[in-house]
Design an enzyme around this catalytic site. Structure first.
Site, PDB file in Angstrom:
ATOM      1  N   CYS A 111       0.837  -1.202   0.000  1.00  0.00           N
ATOM      2  CA  CYS A 111       0.000   0.000   0.000  1.00  0.00           C
ATOM      3  C   CYS A 111       0.873   1.253   0.000  1.00  0.00           C
ATOM      4  CB  CYS A 111      -0.933  -0.012   1.213  1.00  0.00           C
ATOM      5  SG  CYS A 111      -2.055   1.407   1.282  1.00  0.00           S
TER       6      CYS A 111
ATOM      7  N   CYS B  95      -6.351  -2.855   7.165  1.00  0.00           N
ATOM      8  CA  CYS B  95      -7.628  -2.144   7.016  1.00  0.00           C
ATOM      9  C   CYS B  95      -8.748  -2.989   6.422  1.00  0.00           C
ATOM     10  CB  CYS B  95      -7.432  -0.859   6.215  1.00  0.00           C
ATOM     11  SG  CYS B  95      -6.852  -1.112   4.519  1.00  0.00           S
TER      12      CYS B  95
END
Length: 381
Positions: free
Chosen positions: A120, A217
């Site tokens: 990410c 997440c």
């Protein structure tokens, strides 16, 4: 352009007033990035806050303990309003799906143990978002990561955070020299997280007491297997649990439910000694178990290396450094032997247990806080 010896640099390293220095702050909605934005705004910088919507935040509103969820977008926007700087929310759902989530699922199904937070940072935050910051005519982009950027004789260097407990260098090893030129990490020098929360209180931020995010997440409660089953329905196939001699010791409902080094939850009774997962054979649909000593690894193949040293990576036959093979483990002394510009064999001076393909191997200077980059562990043991 050479600077006059009397020219003063501002706190972000530019030879102009803060008011003429535009900085994009990547705001997750948490305490850390909020403090960075508030601090820079308080110092008079031209701050622009940007928050990424990485997945459906309608569903994410009900999920506690994750970053980039709907409530976090709201919190980031509120901090921007409190401190009086513009704030934008960018829809990066498709980018995040393609660059992070899909690879995570495929890697897990291939028997690896991926680290999506690294991807990410590498493929979304420090690539697409960084380019967006440049499109906004920013001089730099700041984040709330606990890591330090220092200027050395050959330019910007990456260094561990002052607080080893908060250090995020393992997750940022793939930051390139070009990205490092543009990035700033205003919290890396702080002694601890309490100091960050004290600053949040000092700036009167509504998120001062907000808990830290804990999980990946898009992985609720750390349940990787359920996420993989949702992303790749029917991909998990049952098979045998076999010992290192090939004897069937039990059955499993899918290799994705196991990780290298796992001991609990194997469902094998009547053991005279504990057995651990020592290998995952996806093609044979086998979980291979063995005694703890089989987990010890001394030689690790590494590829996709991002090198942050001053000399070319393959200009030497050996590099004597320290390495981390898990984010929660301390660096261990090692020798890196380059096999090419971005591949190497890493020899650990002391064997490590539970080294797993898909994890990162991060390189550290044994005599300073500097990080020399790292790469990906790519073969099972």
């Amino acid at each position: 352009m050479a600077l006059d010896s009397d020219t003063k640099l501002n706190s972000l390293g530019f030879a102009k007033p803060p008011s003429e220095t535009r900085v994009v702050v990547a705001m997750s909605g948490g305490v850390d990035s909020s403090v960075v934005a508030a601090k820079l705004a308080d110092e008079g910088y031209d701050v622009v806050g940007v928050t990424l919507q990485l997945y459906d935040h309608g569903a994410a509103l009900a999920k506690k303990g994750a970053c980039c969820a709907g409530i976090d977008i709201h919190d980031a926007r509120r901090v921007a309003e409190e401190k009086g700087f513009p704030h934008y929310v960018l829809d990066y759902e498709n980018i995040f799906q393609d660059a992070v989530i899909d690879e995570f699922a495929d890697s897990y199904l291939a028997g690896a143990t991926p680290v999506p937070c690294i991807r990410c940072n590498e493929r979304v935050k420090f690539k697409d978002l960084l380019e967006t910051a440049k499109d906004l005519d920013a001089d730099c982009m700041a984040t709330g990561h606990y890591i330090q950027r220092k200027i050395g004789p050959n330019g910007a260097e990456l260094h561990s955070a002052t607080d080893a407990r908060r250090d995020q260098s393992y997750f940022l090893f793939s930051t390139t020299p070009e990205q490092l030129d543009f990035l700033r990490f205003p919290l890396g020098h702080l002694p601890n997280k309490d100091a960050t929360r004290a600053l949040a209180a000092e700036y009167g931020l509504s998120v001062a007491d907000k808990p830290d995010s804990q999980d990946i997440c898009f992985v609720p409660n750390g349940d990787y297997a359920s996420v993989i089953e949702k992303l790749r329905p029917g991909a998990a196939e049952p098979g045998d649990i076999v010992d290192h001699e090939g004897n069937v010791r039990g059955t499993h409902n899918g290799v994705i439910h196991y990780t290298i080094g796992q001991r609990r939850g194997l469902g094998i009774g009547g053991l005279t000694e504990p057995l651990y997962v020592v290998k995952l054979d996806v093609d044979a649909k086998q979980v291979i178990v063995g005694p703890k000593e089989m987990l010890s690894t001394r030689t690790i193949p590494v590829r996709e290396i991002n090198w942050l040293g001053d000399e070319p990576f393959d200009s030497r036959k050996e590099w004597h450094v320290s390495v981390k093979v898990r984010s929660t483990r301390p660096p261990r002394e090692a020798i890196i032997r380059p096999l090419g510009p971005d591949t190497a064999e890493v020899e650990l001076l002391t064997p490590e247990e539970g080294v797993s393909p898909g994890q990162a191997c991060v390189f550290y200077d044994s005599e300073s806080s500097r990080i020399f980059g790292g790469g990906w562990i790519w073969r099972g043991y």
